[in-house]
Enzyme design. Structure first.
Site, short mmCIF file in Angstrom:
data_model
loop_
_atom_site.label_atom_id
_atom_site.label_comp_id
_atom_site.label_asym_id
_atom_site.label_seq_id
_atom_site.Cartn_x
_atom_site.Cartn_y
_atom_site.Cartn_z
N ASP A 130 -6.53 -2.31 4.29
CA ASP A 130 -5.38 -3.46 5.06
C ASP A 130 -5.90 -4.39 5.75
O ASP A 130 -7.24 -4.20 6.36
CB ASP A 130 -4.37 -2.33 5.60
CG ASP A 130 -3.32 -3.06 6.40
OD1 ASP A 130 -2.79 -4.12 5.65
OD2 ASP A 130 -2.84 -2.88 7.41
N ASP A 170 -4.08 -6.73 8.77
CA ASP A 170 -3.82 -6.44 10.20
C ASP A 170 -3.90 -5.10 10.64
O ASP A 170 -3.09 -4.14 10.20
CB ASP A 170 -2.54 -7.07 10.23
CG ASP A 170 -2.59 -8.53 9.80
OD1 ASP A 170 -3.59 -9.32 9.75
OD2 ASP A 170 -1.27 -8.79 9.40
N LYS A 199 3.95 -3.73 0.20
CA LYS A 199 3.46 -2.30 0.52
C LYS A 199 4.63 -1.66 1.23
O LYS A 199 5.36 -2.31 2.24
CB LYS A 199 2.31 -2.11 1.31
CG LYS A 199 0.83 -2.58 0.49
CD LYS A 199 -0.27 -2.19 1.36
CE LYS A 199 -0.53 -3.36 2.34
NZ LYS A 199 -1.66 -3.47 3.10
N ASN A 232 0.29 -7.18 3.37
CA ASN A 232 1.58 -7.86 3.50
C ASN A 232 1.55 -8.94 4.19
O ASN A 232 1.18 -8.79 5.45
CB ASN A 232 2.68 -6.62 3.79
CG ASN A 232 2.89 -5.65 3.05
OD1 ASN A 232 2.78 -5.89 1.90
ND2 ASN A 232 3.69 -4.67 3.26
N CYS A 263 10.58 -7.43 -3.93
CA CYS A 263 9.51 -7.32 -5.07
C CYS A 263 8.90 -5.98 -5.08
O CYS A 263 8.89 -4.99 -4.50
CB CYS A 263 8.31 -8.28 -4.26
SG CYS A 263 7.74 -7.60 -2.66
#
Length: 180
Positions: free
Chosen positions: A7, A9, A101, A51, A97
């Site tokens: 990931d 952030d 995640k 994301n 969508c």
């Protein structure tokens, strides 16, 4: 291929509840860039799945996201590493969508990119449940870091088999030792 999915952030860079919106706000977590470089030097292929609903919320544009990722790539390269693939979800939480995640769409794109049928056993490193669950849907092995939202995530039950580490540097040290 030794593939790892990170990931962004909260794992590579400092996270913000107000979103990371500018290149100047993109600040690496101490040791994270060096950890990626160590992984690369040990033969790992590094992918990032992130994301980025700030796009849908109008907080920044695709050009700014590209600039943030260019900065990340450049700083990793200065440490002697590289990020082989970055995939992002530009959608908001209500857009429905399959890439945001905890949906597995970003991880499917990573598997397809590397011509893999799934991500069985691939380390998936995140600081939240949604990071871990999305990777696990394709067989990834969950690794939680305490940075970013990690401490908050620890307050609830973790997916079975999740390993917990202080930060990405500790994950890298562990993986390099275990997968020589």
């Amino acid at each position: 291929m030794k593939l790892i999915v990170l990931d962004r952030d909260g794992v590579i860079n400092e996270d913000s509840d107000a979103f990371v919106k500018t290149v100047d706000e993109w600040i690496p977590i101490p040791g994270s860039l060096e950890a990626i470089a160590r992984l690369c030097q040990a033969g790992w292929t590094v992918a990032v799945a992130t994301n980025q609903s700030g796009l849908a919320r109008g907080l920044f544009d695709f050009s700014t996201l590209g600039d943030m990722h260019f900065k990340m790539q450049q700083l990793v390269m200065e440490q002697g590493g590289r990020i082989d693939l970055i995939v992002h979800c530009p959608h908001g939480p209500d857009d429905g969508c399959d890439c945001r995640k905890p949906q597995p769409g970003l991880f499917r794109r990573i598997a397809e990119h590397f011509h893999l049928p799934n991500l069985n056993g691939v380390p998936v490193v995140g600081d939240s449940h949604r990071d871990l669950h999305a990777g696990m849907l394709l067989g990834g092995k969950p690794y939680l870091v305490r940075t970013g939202k990690g401490e908050r995530t620890l307050k609830s039950a973790l997916p079975p088999g999740t390993e917990v580490f202080d930060d990405l540097s500790a994950v890298a040290d562990h993986l390099i030792k275990v997968y020589r």
